[in-house]
Design an enzyme around this catalytic site. Sequence first.
Site, PDB file in Angstrom:
ATOM      1  CG  HIS A  85      15.757  -8.961 -16.697  1.00  0.00           C
ATOM      2  ND1 HIS A  85      15.672  -9.966 -17.631  1.00  0.00           N
ATOM      3  CD2 HIS A  85      15.209  -9.458 -15.559  1.00  0.00           C
ATOM      4  CE1 HIS A  85      15.100 -11.020 -17.079  1.00  0.00           C
ATOM      5  NE2 HIS A  85      14.804 -10.739 -15.831  1.00  0.00           N
ATOM      6  CB  CYS A 101      29.016   7.735  -2.768  1.00  0.00           C
ATOM      7  SG  CYS A 101      29.179   6.714  -4.239  1.00  0.00           S
TER       8      CYS A 101
HETATM    9  C1  BV8 Z   1      16.728 -13.536  -8.987  1.00  0.00           C
HETATM   10  C2  BV8 Z   1      19.918  -8.264 -17.750  1.00  0.00           C
HETATM   11  C3  BV8 Z   1      16.546 -13.860  -6.719  1.00  0.00           C
HETATM   12  C4  BV8 Z   1      21.415  -8.341 -17.859  1.00  0.00           C
HETATM   13  C5  BV8 Z   1      19.202 -10.591 -17.464  1.00  0.00           C
HETATM   14  C6  BV8 Z   1      14.080 -19.519  -9.898  1.00  0.00           C
HETATM   15  C7  BV8 Z   1      13.547 -18.405  -9.280  1.00  0.00           C
HETATM   16  C8  BV8 Z   1      14.300 -17.252  -9.132  1.00  0.00           C
HETATM   17  C9  BV8 Z   1      15.622 -17.206  -9.599  1.00  0.00           C
HETATM   18  C10 BV8 Z   1      16.152 -18.309 -10.209  1.00  0.00           C
HETATM   19  C11 BV8 Z   1      15.395 -19.462 -10.356  1.00  0.00           C
HETATM   20  N1  BV8 Z   1      16.172 -20.369 -10.985  1.00  0.00           N
HETATM   21  C12 BV8 Z   1      17.393 -19.824 -11.254  1.00  0.00           C
HETATM   22  C13 BV8 Z   1      17.415 -18.583 -10.771  1.00  0.00           C
HETATM   23  C14 BV8 Z   1      18.549 -17.686 -10.840  1.00  0.00           C
HETATM   24  C15 BV8 Z   1      18.570 -16.834 -12.102  1.00  0.00           C
HETATM   25  C16 BV8 Z   1      18.188 -17.585 -13.353  1.00  0.00           C
HETATM   26  O1  BV8 Z   1      17.062 -17.506 -13.817  1.00  0.00           O
HETATM   27  N2  BV8 Z   1      19.154 -18.295 -13.930  1.00  0.00           N
HETATM   28  C17 BV8 Z   1      18.906 -18.987 -15.167  1.00  0.00           C
HETATM   29  C18 BV8 Z   1      20.182 -18.947 -16.026  1.00  0.00           C
HETATM   30  C19 BV8 Z   1      18.487 -20.407 -14.848  1.00  0.00           C
HETATM   31  N3  BV8 Z   1      17.708 -15.685 -11.948  1.00  0.00           N
HETATM   32  C20 BV8 Z   1      18.214 -14.586 -11.375  1.00  0.00           C
HETATM   33  O2  BV8 Z   1      19.343 -14.505 -10.925  1.00  0.00           O
HETATM   34  C21 BV8 Z   1      17.282 -13.396 -11.291  1.00  0.00           C
HETATM   35  N4  BV8 Z   1      17.345 -12.894  -9.956  1.00  0.00           N
HETATM   36  O3  BV8 Z   1      16.023 -14.459  -9.147  1.00  0.00           O
HETATM   37  O4  BV8 Z   1      17.039 -13.066  -7.777  1.00  0.00           O
HETATM   38  C22 BV8 Z   1      17.211 -13.435  -5.517  1.00  0.00           C
HETATM   39  C23 BV8 Z   1      16.561 -13.655  -4.347  1.00  0.00           C
HETATM   40  C24 BV8 Z   1      17.157 -13.271  -3.206  1.00  0.00           C
HETATM   41  C25 BV8 Z   1      18.415 -12.658  -3.221  1.00  0.00           C
HETATM   42  C26 BV8 Z   1      19.057 -12.438  -4.422  1.00  0.00           C
HETATM   43  C27 BV8 Z   1      18.460 -12.829  -5.591  1.00  0.00           C
HETATM   44  C28 BV8 Z   1      17.739 -12.264 -12.176  1.00  0.00           C
HETATM   45  C29 BV8 Z   1      17.700 -12.680 -13.619  1.00  0.00           C
HETATM   46  C30 BV8 Z   1      17.976 -11.470 -14.517  1.00  0.00           C
HETATM   47  C31 BV8 Z   1      19.286 -11.664 -15.260  1.00  0.00           C
HETATM   48  N5  BV8 Z   1      19.475 -10.542 -16.188  1.00  0.00           N
HETATM   49  N6  BV8 Z   1      19.325  -9.507 -18.263  1.00  0.00           N
HETATM   50  C32 BV8 Z   1      21.876  -8.361 -19.292  1.00  0.00           C
HETATM   51  O5  BV8 Z   1      21.051  -8.311 -20.204  1.00  0.00           O
HETATM   52  O6  BV8 Z   1      23.108  -8.402 -19.495  1.00  0.00           O
HETATM   53  S1  BV8 Z   1      18.646 -12.035 -18.136  1.00  0.00           S
HETATM   54  C33 BV8 Z   1      18.999 -11.960 -19.805  1.00  0.00           C
HETATM   55  O7  BV8 Z   1      19.042 -13.268 -20.276  1.00  0.00           O
HETATM   56  C34 BV8 Z   1      17.920 -11.303 -20.591  1.00  0.00           C
HETATM   57  O8  BV8 Z   1      17.366 -10.189 -19.950  1.00  0.00           O
HETATM   58  C35 BV8 Z   1      16.941 -12.406 -20.794  1.00  0.00           C
HETATM   59  O9  BV8 Z   1      16.051 -12.476 -19.718  1.00  0.00           O
HETATM   60  C36 BV8 Z   1      17.802 -13.631 -20.735  1.00  0.00           C
HETATM   61  C37 BV8 Z   1      17.947 -14.174 -22.127  1.00  0.00           C
HETATM   62  O10 BV8 Z   1      16.716 -14.750 -22.405  1.00  0.00           O
HETATM   63  P1  BV8 Z   1      15.935 -14.463 -23.746  1.00  0.00           P
HETATM   64  O11 BV8 Z   1      15.533 -13.047 -23.805  1.00  0.00           O
HETATM   65  O12 BV8 Z   1      14.889 -15.487 -23.810  1.00  0.00           O
HETATM   66  O13 BV8 Z   1      17.006 -14.660 -24.894  1.00  0.00           O
HETATM   67  P2  BV8 Z   1      17.524 -16.030 -25.490  1.00  0.00           P
HETATM   68  O14 BV8 Z   1      18.654 -15.691 -26.387  1.00  0.00           O
HETATM   69  O15 BV8 Z   1      17.717 -17.022 -24.381  1.00  0.00           O
HETATM   70  O16 BV8 Z   1      16.295 -16.573 -26.372  1.00  0.00           O
HETATM   71  C38 BV8 Z   1      15.905 -15.859 -27.522  1.00  0.00           C
HETATM   72  C39 BV8 Z   1      14.684 -16.556 -28.075  1.00  0.00           C
HETATM   73  O17 BV8 Z   1      14.231 -15.813 -29.200  1.00  0.00           O
HETATM   74  C40 BV8 Z   1      14.938 -17.964 -28.550  1.00  0.00           C
HETATM   75  O18 BV8 Z   1      13.917 -18.814 -28.087  1.00  0.00           O
HETATM   76  C41 BV8 Z   1      14.889 -17.842 -30.079  1.00  0.00           C
HETATM   77  O19 BV8 Z   1      14.360 -19.015 -30.677  1.00  0.00           O
HETATM   78  C42 BV8 Z   1      13.934 -16.703 -30.252  1.00  0.00           C
HETATM   79  N7  BV8 Z   1      14.088 -15.941 -31.492  1.00  0.00           N
HETATM   80  C43 BV8 Z   1      15.215 -15.796 -32.252  1.00  0.00           C
HETATM   81  N8  BV8 Z   1      14.926 -14.996 -33.309  1.00  0.00           N
HETATM   82  C44 BV8 Z   1      13.614 -14.628 -33.195  1.00  0.00           C
HETATM   83  C45 BV8 Z   1      13.082 -15.222 -32.041  1.00  0.00           C
HETATM   84  N9  BV8 Z   1      11.799 -15.057 -31.657  1.00  0.00           N
HETATM   85  C46 BV8 Z   1      11.019 -14.287 -32.440  1.00  0.00           C
HETATM   86  N10 BV8 Z   1      11.459 -13.665 -33.556  1.00  0.00           N
HETATM   87  C47 BV8 Z   1      12.748 -13.825 -33.961  1.00  0.00           C
HETATM   88  N11 BV8 Z   1      13.169 -13.222 -35.102  1.00  0.00           N
END
Ligand code: BV8
Length: 301
Positions: A123, A188
């Site tokens: 990302h 640009c």
């Molecule tokens: C795309 C950068 C296609 C920005 C981020 C199926 C296929 C393809 C796409 C999709 C699909 N279904 C839905 C989609 C669309 C979308 C998506 O996934 N939506 C989600 C909400 C359902 N995906 C996209 O849009 C992607 N693009 O597919 O394009 C396309 C095709 C044609 C034309 C156009 C487009 C792009 C997705 C990228 C988004 N950008 N980041 C920024 O950071 O601001 S995502 C961002 O959120 C992060 O990078 C990360 O990936 C995500 C958060 O997730 P986690 O890292 O898991 O964090 P979270 O807080 O959720 O969880 C933390 C975990 O840690 C917890 O489980 C917790 O228990 C644990 N934890 C806590 N403490 C600890 C710990 N673990 C260990 N030790 C600890 N101490």
Amino acid sequence: MPPHNDVEAFHEVLRSSRRILALCGAGLSASSGLPTFRGVGGYWRSHDATKLATMRAFMTDPGLVWLFYGYRRHLALRATPNAGHRALAALAKANSDFLCLTQNVDDLSQRADHPSSQLCTLHGSLFDIKCTTEGCGWIEKGNMNDPFCPALAAASEDPPKGKSLPLLDPYHRIKHVAEEELPRFPQCKTGLQRPGVVWFGEELDTDMINRINDWITADKIDLMLVVGTSAQVYPAAGYISRARLHGARIVTVNPEAEDEAELCKMQPGDFAFGEDAAECLPKLLEPALGKLQRSGEEFHE
Ligand code: BV8
């Protein structure tokens, strides 16, 4: 069948594993003091982070989105890589058949000296700056300016001792940052500079996706480490099932990994360690890291 959190049993498997894939998320950086997306309920001020991380939000109010990213840049710059980042970097140095996919944009794996050839930043990075003009293609890597520009100074303040940061209080009025106060690209001259991250609705880098696909399909995968991620964002989360289809045992490191809801997703041979990544990874990877130390390489807890 040994328990799913038996470290010795995992060490046995690690010793006979060659091709290892990892998918890391915000939880890997939690011990470095960086908030996860879910940890703060997925909100920044009163905004849903997944809604701010979009081109639509940026086009609507670039100043607000830049305050969000300026704040995260500042936090990431003040953070240091933890033992989890360093253990994964050391595993990469000990095993050239280990590939790490990180969803994190905080650059902490890079600052832990993780070999760049074995790290895919799915990302992007908070510290890359891109142009918003379609086709301009200009990118500045490694921009560590903090604040990013004078208009974003509020995002780089530190909270008064023992108090929370006013910026994070949704009821604390913040001065609106006008578009005119934000830098445009010298090239640009029209495009606003934007954070070099992949926003929701944007495609991941095609070359990187192809490289990962080639790695996955090249041979059987022995292990997949799933570290600190809620595995809700795609296509990143999709690599877990793809690795399993290529023979991988899944090893989850996450405080929630041993919750009932998570354990029922496990398959025979998988492991789950309900612990902090920074604590758990050095312990789990010790057989590989010990080998590294015996070869004279550095690995500091
Ligand atoms: C795309 C950068 C296609 C920005 C981020 C199926 C296929 C393809 C796409 C999709 C699909 N279904 C839905 C989609 C669309 C979308 C998506 O996934 N939506 C989600 C909400 C359902 N995906 C996209 O849009 C992607 N693009 O597919 O394009 C396309 C095709 C044609 C034309 C156009 C487009 C792009 C997705 C990228 C988004 N950008 N980041 C920024 O950071 O601001 S995502 C961002 O959120 C992060 O990078 C990360 O990936 C995500 C958060 O997730 P986690 O890292 O898991 O964090 P979270 O807080 O959720 O969880 C933390 C975990 O840690 C917890 O489980 C917790 O228990 C644990 N934890 C806590 N403490 C600890 C710990 N673990 C260990 N030790 C600890 N101490």
